[in-house]
Design a protein around this motif. Structure first.
Motif, mmCIF file in Angstrom:
data_model
loop_
_atom_site.group_PDB
_atom_site.id
_atom_site.type_symbol
_atom_site.label_atom_id
_atom_site.label_comp_id
_atom_site.label_asym_id
_atom_site.label_seq_id
_atom_site.Cartn_x
_atom_site.Cartn_y
_atom_site.Cartn_z
ATOM 1 N N MET A 111 0.847 -1.191 0.000
ATOM 2 C CA MET A 111 0.000 0.000 0.000
ATOM 3 C C MET A 111 0.879 1.237 0.000
ATOM 4 S SD MET A 111 -1.373 0.347 3.932
ATOM 5 C CE MET A 111 -1.972 -1.302 4.048
ATOM 6 N N SER A 112 0.299 2.363 -0.317
ATOM 7 C CA SER A 112 1.061 3.606 -0.348
ATOM 8 C C SER A 112 1.342 4.071 1.077
ATOM 9 C CB SER A 112 0.288 4.686 -1.097
ATOM 10 O OG SER A 112 -0.827 5.103 -0.335
ATOM 11 N N GLU A 113 2.317 4.957 1.187
ATOM 12 C CA GLU A 113 2.665 5.489 2.506
ATOM 13 C C GLU A 113 1.513 6.309 3.079
ATOM 14 O OE1 GLU A 113 6.324 7.748 4.800
ATOM 15 O OE2 GLU A 113 6.381 7.555 2.636
ATOM 16 N N ALA A 114 0.776 6.999 2.222
ATOM 17 C CA ALA A 114 -0.366 7.791 2.680
ATOM 18 C C ALA A 114 -1.453 6.897 3.280
ATOM 19 C CB ALA A 114 -0.928 8.620 1.535
ATOM 20 N N GLN A 115 -1.719 5.755 2.648
ATOM 21 C CA GLN A 115 -2.701 4.822 3.191
ATOM 22 C C GLN A 115 -2.246 4.286 4.542
ATOM 23 O OE1 GLN A 115 -2.587 2.232 -0.241
ATOM 24 N NE2 GLN A 115 -4.761 2.623 -0.653
ATOM 25 N N ALA A 116 -0.965 3.932 4.631
ATOM 26 C CA ALA A 116 -0.429 3.411 5.882
ATOM 27 C C ALA A 116 -0.459 4.478 6.974
ATOM 28 C CB ALA A 116 0.995 2.903 5.670
ATOM 29 N N GLN A 117 -0.172 5.726 6.613
ATOM 30 C CA GLN A 117 -0.207 6.807 7.599
ATOM 31 C C GLN A 117 -1.617 7.017 8.129
ATOM 32 O OE1 GLN A 117 1.539 10.500 6.363
ATOM 33 N NE2 GLN A 117 0.733 11.608 8.123
ATOM 34 N N SER A 118 -2.609 6.896 7.279
ATOM 35 C CA SER A 118 -3.993 7.026 7.713
ATOM 36 C C SER A 118 -4.342 5.952 8.739
ATOM 37 C CB SER A 118 -4.921 6.930 6.506
ATOM 38 O OG SER A 118 -6.264 6.940 6.904
ATOM 39 N N ILE A 119 -3.903 4.738 8.505
ATOM 40 C CA ILE A 119 -4.134 3.644 9.443
ATOM 41 C C ILE A 119 -3.419 3.923 10.762
ATOM 42 C CG2 ILE A 119 -3.663 1.200 9.886
ATOM 43 C CD1 ILE A 119 -4.055 0.776 6.819
ATOM 44 N N ALA A 120 -2.163 4.380 10.680
ATOM 45 C CA ALA A 120 -1.389 4.669 11.884
ATOM 46 C C ALA A 120 -2.030 5.795 12.691
ATOM 47 C CB ALA A 120 0.048 5.026 11.514
ATOM 48 N N GLN A 121 -2.547 6.819 12.030
ATOM 49 C CA GLN A 121 -3.181 7.929 12.750
ATOM 50 C C GLN A 121 -4.440 7.468 13.474
ATOM 51 O OE1 GLN A 121 -3.365 10.853 9.582
ATOM 52 N NE2 GLN A 121 -1.790 12.085 10.611
ATOM 53 N N SER A 122 -5.171 6.543 12.873
ATOM 54 C CA SER A 122 -6.352 6.024 13.569
ATOM 55 C C SER A 122 -5.940 5.192 14.782
ATOM 56 C CB SER A 122 -7.226 5.202 12.615
ATOM 57 O OG SER A 122 -6.571 4.022 12.219
ATOM 58 N N ARG A 123 -4.824 4.501 14.701
ATOM 59 C CA ARG A 123 -4.323 3.726 15.839
ATOM 60 C C ARG A 123 -3.738 4.621 16.925
ATOM 61 N NH1 ARG A 123 -1.002 -1.116 12.747
ATOM 62 N NH2 ARG A 123 -2.807 -2.048 11.718
ATOM 63 N N ALA A 124 -3.232 5.789 16.537
ATOM 64 C CA ALA A 124 -2.584 6.693 17.491
ATOM 65 C C ALA A 124 -3.592 7.402 18.386
ATOM 66 C CB ALA A 124 -1.742 7.725 16.744
ATOM 67 N N ARG A 125 -4.855 7.411 18.036
ATOM 68 C CA ARG A 125 -5.942 7.974 18.836
ATOM 69 C C ARG A 125 -5.652 9.395 19.313
ATOM 70 N NH1 ARG A 125 -6.136 2.568 21.755
ATOM 71 N NH2 ARG A 125 -7.555 1.358 20.459
ATOM 72 N N GLY A 126 -5.439 10.296 18.358
ATOM 73 C CA GLY A 126 -5.295 11.704 18.687
ATOM 74 C C GLY A 126 -3.890 12.173 19.005
ATOM 75 N N ALA A 127 -2.911 11.292 18.972
ATOM 76 C CA ALA A 127 -1.534 11.726 19.210
ATOM 77 C C ALA A 127 -1.069 12.580 18.035
ATOM 78 C CB ALA A 127 -0.616 10.522 19.382
ATOM 79 N N ARG A 128 -0.119 13.474 18.284
ATOM 80 C CA ARG A 128 0.380 14.389 17.255
ATOM 81 C C ARG A 128 1.386 13.661 16.371
ATOM 82 N NH1 ARG A 128 4.698 18.015 16.643
ATOM 83 N NH2 ARG A 128 5.575 17.319 18.607
ATOM 84 N N PHE A 129 1.170 13.747 15.051
ATOM 85 C CA PHE A 129 2.081 13.118 14.091
ATOM 86 C C PHE A 129 3.398 13.888 14.081
ATOM 87 C CE2 PHE A 129 3.739 12.888 9.693
ATOM 88 C CZ PHE A 129 3.977 11.526 9.631
#
Length: 115
Positions: free
Chosen positions: A67-85
């Motif tokens: 998958m693209s890095e953007a797709q993976a980042q979207s998944i990671a942000q949902s797992r981070a639950r509001g943490a700052r990227f």
């Protein structure tokens, strides 16, 4: 026209196809297409059999689709639950690693990139 201007124009015209050939030669090393691009025959019938060589096709079939890095980042942000990227550590094998920060703590979240 004066002689220096004519020579300069001739040199510019002669150099123009080289720039096109260099742009076409980027990518995996393929001596046959590089040589033809330098001569200006890249669109010729000799390159129409590129897909039937097998070596490159087999290598792509064995590699997993990622998958693209953007797709993976979207998944990671949902797992981070509001943490700052904070940033991305990039692709490590078949895993993207993203860094987040929450309350002064650094959190690394890995996302498997295989589809």
């Amino acid at each position: 026209m004066s002689r220096p201007i004519v020579l300069t124009l001739a040199a510019l015209i002669a150099a123009a196809p080289l720039g096109v050939a260099q742009a076409q030669a980027r990518g995996p090393l393929d001596l046959r297409s590089d040589a033809l691009a330098a001569v200006g025959l890249a669109g010729g019938s000799l390159l129409q059999d590129r897909g039937s060589r097998g070596g490159r096709d087999r290598g792509e079939a064995e590699r997993p689709r990622l998958m693209s890095e953007a797709q993976a980042q979207s998944i990671a942000q949902s797992r981070a639950r509001g943490a700052r990227f904070v940033g991305s550590l990039g692709l490590r094998g078949t895993t993207y690693v993203f860094r987040f920060e929450r309350d002064g703590q650094i959190i690394d979240i890995a996302v498997d990139a295989r589809l």
